[in-house]
Design an enzyme around this catalytic site. Sequence first.
Site, mmCIF file in Angstrom:
data_model
loop_
_atom_site.group_PDB
_atom_site.id
_atom_site.type_symbol
_atom_site.label_atom_id
_atom_site.label_comp_id
_atom_site.label_asym_id
_atom_site.label_seq_id
_atom_site.Cartn_x
_atom_site.Cartn_y
_atom_site.Cartn_z
ATOM 1 N N GLY B 14 38.841 45.292 57.312
ATOM 2 C CA GLY B 14 40.225 45.962 57.054
ATOM 3 C C GLY B 14 40.870 46.276 58.510
ATOM 4 N N ASN B 91 35.242 49.370 58.071
ATOM 5 C CA ASN B 91 36.571 50.180 57.863
ATOM 6 C C ASN B 91 37.275 49.801 56.734
ATOM 7 O OD1 ASN B 91 39.142 51.579 59.193
ATOM 8 N ND2 ASN B 91 39.749 49.392 58.978
ATOM 9 N N SER B 145 35.701 60.271 55.668
ATOM 10 C CA SER B 145 36.931 60.849 55.688
ATOM 11 C C SER B 145 36.644 62.596 55.683
ATOM 12 C CB SER B 145 37.809 60.331 54.234
ATOM 13 O OG SER B 145 38.801 61.393 54.070
ATOM 14 N N TYR B 159 37.149 58.908 45.339
ATOM 15 C CA TYR B 159 37.242 58.561 46.678
ATOM 16 C C TYR B 159 36.405 59.466 47.571
ATOM 17 C CZ TYR B 159 39.439 57.425 51.557
ATOM 18 O OH TYR B 159 39.472 57.337 52.705
ATOM 19 N N LYS B 163 33.107 58.624 50.018
ATOM 20 C CA LYS B 163 33.352 59.065 51.605
ATOM 21 C C LYS B 163 31.999 59.858 51.770
ATOM 22 C CE LYS B 163 36.378 56.103 52.834
ATOM 23 N NZ LYS B 163 35.994 55.002 53.934
ATOM 24 N N ILE B 192 45.563 60.906 59.914
ATOM 25 C CA ILE B 192 45.969 59.887 60.720
ATOM 26 C C ILE B 192 47.222 59.185 60.123
ATOM 27 C CG2 ILE B 192 45.378 58.152 62.135
ATOM 28 C CD1 ILE B 192 43.600 60.315 62.772
#
Lengths: 268, 268
Positions: B14, B91, B145, B159, B163, B192
Amino acid sequence: MDLQLKGKRALVTGSNSGIGVAVAKRMAEEGAKVVVHGRNQERSDAVAREICQAGGDAIAITGDLATQDGCNAMADKVRRALGGLDILINNAGGSEDATRSWSNSPWPVWQEEMEINMGSAIRMIEHFLPAMIEQRWGRIINVSSAQATMPFPHSSPAYNAVKAGLINVTTSLSRTYAKHGVTINCVSPGPVDSAVFREFALELAPFKGKTFEEAEPVLAEKWGVSCGRLGRPDDLAGAFVFLASPLARYITGVTLRVDGGMCGFVNI
Amino acid sequence: MDFGLTDKRALVTGSTSGIGEAVVRRLAEEGARVVVHGRNKERAEAIVADIRAKGGNASFFLADLATPQGCGALSAYVQETLGGVDILVNNAGGSEDPSRTWATTKWEDWIEDFEFNAGSAVRMIQLLMPGMKKQGWGRIIQFASTGGTMPFAHTSPAYNSIKGGIITMTTSLSKTIARHGVTVNCITPGAIDTPVYRKFVTKLPPFKDKTIEEINKFLAKRWSVSAGYLGVPDDLAPAVAFLCSKQANWITGVNLRIDGGMSFFINT
């Protein structure tokens, strides 16, 4: 990688032996002006001299950080020498007697551990943080211990509790001051080979009369150090210098384990 | 500081935009031979050309890592071109729809998020770790995350859970492989400012007609980012390079937060 530390003014407390020496040397190699600190003038001078002979910039300032007067005097001398600090590494600490357990840690022992390990850090932070905030740049790195989060039975309850407190202090300070360009982090070392450590480990019953090399793999196995070996001061130095770098500006409030994978629980 | 990354073979999944791109560029600058991976040919070509123009060594491969076939093809490519890897940065990941909530996440969506985020990492590990083990040196970097440790209400439950699992996987894997000279660590990024982030937030109804600067400022405050600002991809890349370096030999099983102090709980 250029860590952009050239000319930064750094104090590494407790840097005339063990981990502190490795951090002070590495910081100087990266171009920082380093204050070597300890209680023993001769040893502190020797470390500073070694750094200077290698082309680095270092001076030695001695003082007892377990007292308010000692911290005040130390801070005055550092200010006179460098005008202030950009990087404060609160590495000084330890225990007068590493064999203390619950049965021989009366309350005065707790107070003593608190002064040596927490008092030294808090007082130096009080001295140097305001100017870091004013100049909108600073780095504070505290030192905890794997035993802070993973205490062994019978082992240094006061020391461990105080070291755990430093993890909390790190997050609390960070949440309060990060917006002023000052990051506050903590390094949590696992068992590292040093003169103090050898003195302690080789006195333990199964290792009497054994060499460190004989004891090391047994201890690594017993303590669950995934890497299969104990740390060396140089294994720690890189983490301190990296966290002090401008490149680590967005890392704050963290406790970075440098323990060869000793802490067996997930790291959140 | 010498990171010792010259000629190391690195795959960053990624890496055609955002954090992955910053990481692959940093590793190439440190002298690593890198493989850029993504799904967009144009962007992959542009990044490879740019790295080469700066004197770096790079090539790219396109694959969908949500499938075993895609992972197998990528692995075959790096085996063929580089003979394996020394560094694997897992990633790749994300969510097809970051606005999913408990109410709108069907079980099929859980499976999809699982394949994309955990499946990609686990498969690449299974394909490339044996080579690292055999040669006695390797680095695996995972990405979690803040959602994994600090989930918001109504936000990406699938998600975030996955994570969280990535952090646990890191600890588990590190214990298994540490004695073979392979370290496994995880990065937890906070908020980010990446292209994917921008694409998502600028579509949210309250931010219509707002500039990205206004949105970032609002969200930094709303999310209690201690540093007071959102991070940029290159706030993460140096830390990844550090964890891959020879300076981090004794750091394994850790989850390093790079979140500007967004996580409000202590870091143990």
